[in-house]
Write a protein that holds these residues in place. Sequence first.
Motif, short mmCIF file in Angstrom:
data_model
loop_
_atom_site.label_atom_id
_atom_site.label_comp_id
_atom_site.label_asym_id
_atom_site.label_seq_id
_atom_site.Cartn_x
_atom_site.Cartn_y
_atom_site.Cartn_z
N SER A 66 30.93 -27.87 20.95
CA SER A 66 31.21 -28.65 22.49
C SER A 66 31.00 -27.23 23.64
O SER A 66 31.00 -27.44 24.51
N ASN A 67 32.06 -25.70 22.54
CA ASN A 67 31.68 -24.74 24.24
C ASN A 67 30.54 -24.49 23.99
O ASN A 67 29.67 -24.46 25.58
N LYS A 68 29.43 -24.71 23.28
CA LYS A 68 27.77 -24.17 23.48
C LYS A 68 27.49 -25.01 25.19
O LYS A 68 27.11 -24.94 25.49
N LYS A 128 27.47 -26.42 31.95
CA LYS A 128 28.01 -25.35 33.18
C LYS A 128 27.19 -25.11 34.33
O LYS A 128 26.65 -24.67 35.13
N LEU A 129 25.54 -24.17 33.37
CA LEU A 129 24.94 -22.89 34.14
C LEU A 129 23.61 -24.96 34.63
O LEU A 129 22.47 -24.04 34.86
N GLN A 180 31.52 -11.17 30.37
CA GLN A 180 31.94 -12.67 29.03
C GLN A 180 30.93 -13.61 29.17
O GLN A 180 30.90 -14.16 28.04
N GLY A 181 30.61 -14.07 30.67
CA GLY A 181 29.51 -14.59 30.76
C GLY A 181 28.74 -14.37 29.82
O GLY A 181 27.70 -15.53 28.89
N TYR A 182 28.15 -14.07 29.79
CA TYR A 182 27.00 -13.93 29.47
C TYR A 182 26.99 -13.37 27.99
O TYR A 182 25.86 -13.31 26.74
N ASP A 183 27.77 -12.67 27.05
CA ASP A 183 28.56 -12.41 25.69
C ASP A 183 28.76 -14.57 25.30
O ASP A 183 27.74 -14.34 24.37
#
Length: 405
Positions: free
Chosen positions: A192-194, A200-201, A283-286
């Motif tokens: 669910s995180n991805k 969000k994107l 952090q967002g890129y990670d």
Amino acid sequence: MKTTLNTQVTPAHLTNKTYAKHWDIFCVVVDNYGDIGVTWRLAKQLAAEYSIQVNLWVDDLNSFSHILPALNPQLNQQQFAGVNIIHWNKVTEISFIAGSVLIEAFACELPSSATNTLTQLKHTHLDQIPVWLNLEYLSAEDWVEGCHGLPSTQLSGLIKHFYFPGFSVKTGGLICEQDLFVQRDNWQNDNSNKLALFDKLGLSGIEAHHIVISVFSYETNALPALIKHWQVSTTPIHLLIPKGRSLNSLSALLPCHVNELVTGQQILLDSVTLHILPMTDQQGYDQLLWSCDFNIVRGEDSFLRAQWAAKPFIWHIYPQEDDYHLIKLQAFMQVYCDNLAPDLAKPWCELNLSFNQGDQIDIVNHWQKLEFNHLPLLQHAKKWPMTALNDADLASRLVQFVKSR
Ligand code: TRH
């Protein structure tokens, strides 16, 4: 802080008290985001994990704001993540007070106020001269071990040490936060995180069985060649492309001029969907790298983050004169493939080489041979970060190095 690596726990003797005096890191943004990306990441880690008060001196806040959108490029001084960010340039005099460590990133020339202060201290307060380091670029080449830590006497008579990041115990190590792998595993263990990130994107149309690839490269003909091949894929492929240089190679495939592309735009090319993304903070890129099936990365820092993401990747190395970068690429491929079965290592190396050489035919052949979602390759990608770290990350080795001076 919890960690998967016992050896990454802050040693008891490295207390705040030992390092009460601040550290200065000087960064000149040559081009792109790697110089500021590396120094910002290191500064954050020194502040968070060693309670070191860090001044990060940066000459180009506009570039910096791409990877730290909350930064105000108009301010001379501001604090983020416990780091004191100060704008400097070669023209304006800065007020510099020496701390306990002075890091000159990537041989950037220090402002005269800093060098004058060091020279004065040499005559008046020898005990207050900071440990002076030049943080070098990352390379997996053999010679790095012999050069890491070497002193060099400056005109002022002061000593500066060369600090080389690297992939072996005899080098300065690799930047990696103590709790990063725990965070990554938590993220990757819950699908669910991805999905929440894609949501969000504003990414639509991505289903569980689709292939998702992030693309952060320089210009290369290999990229449009790969996309043309992917267009006839039986499985839909989504390319997540932060707005930037990768898109310059895709003009023949785009419906408009590259400058007219807007973030959030989706371009459908048969089985391929290009998603144009904004750049985010580190952090967002990670999180983006953790969420993709395969990552195309570049330079120095995104290259490392793709490794820490434990996913297969292509490294588009920063091009250098006389193709010297290909020697660096070979050196890395050799260490990465040390424990990889030859039938996987060969196509992975060939794929990376042909991407860097911009070869439009070979790249497709090698992609077809790779089977990037083949279990042993995924297992290798998962195991590799611990192998590469060799028991200690760059910040912890750096703190030890400073202590030993
Ligand atoms: O931007 P780069 O091409 O930087 C390069 C290399 O460092 C190269 O070695 C150096 O000589 C040259 O600059 C001057 O690639 P790199 O190193 O991957 O740096 C990108 C940084 O941007 C990295 O810290 C990750 C960060 N980033 C974000 O924070 N958000 C994003 O959305 C993206 C795409 C990147």
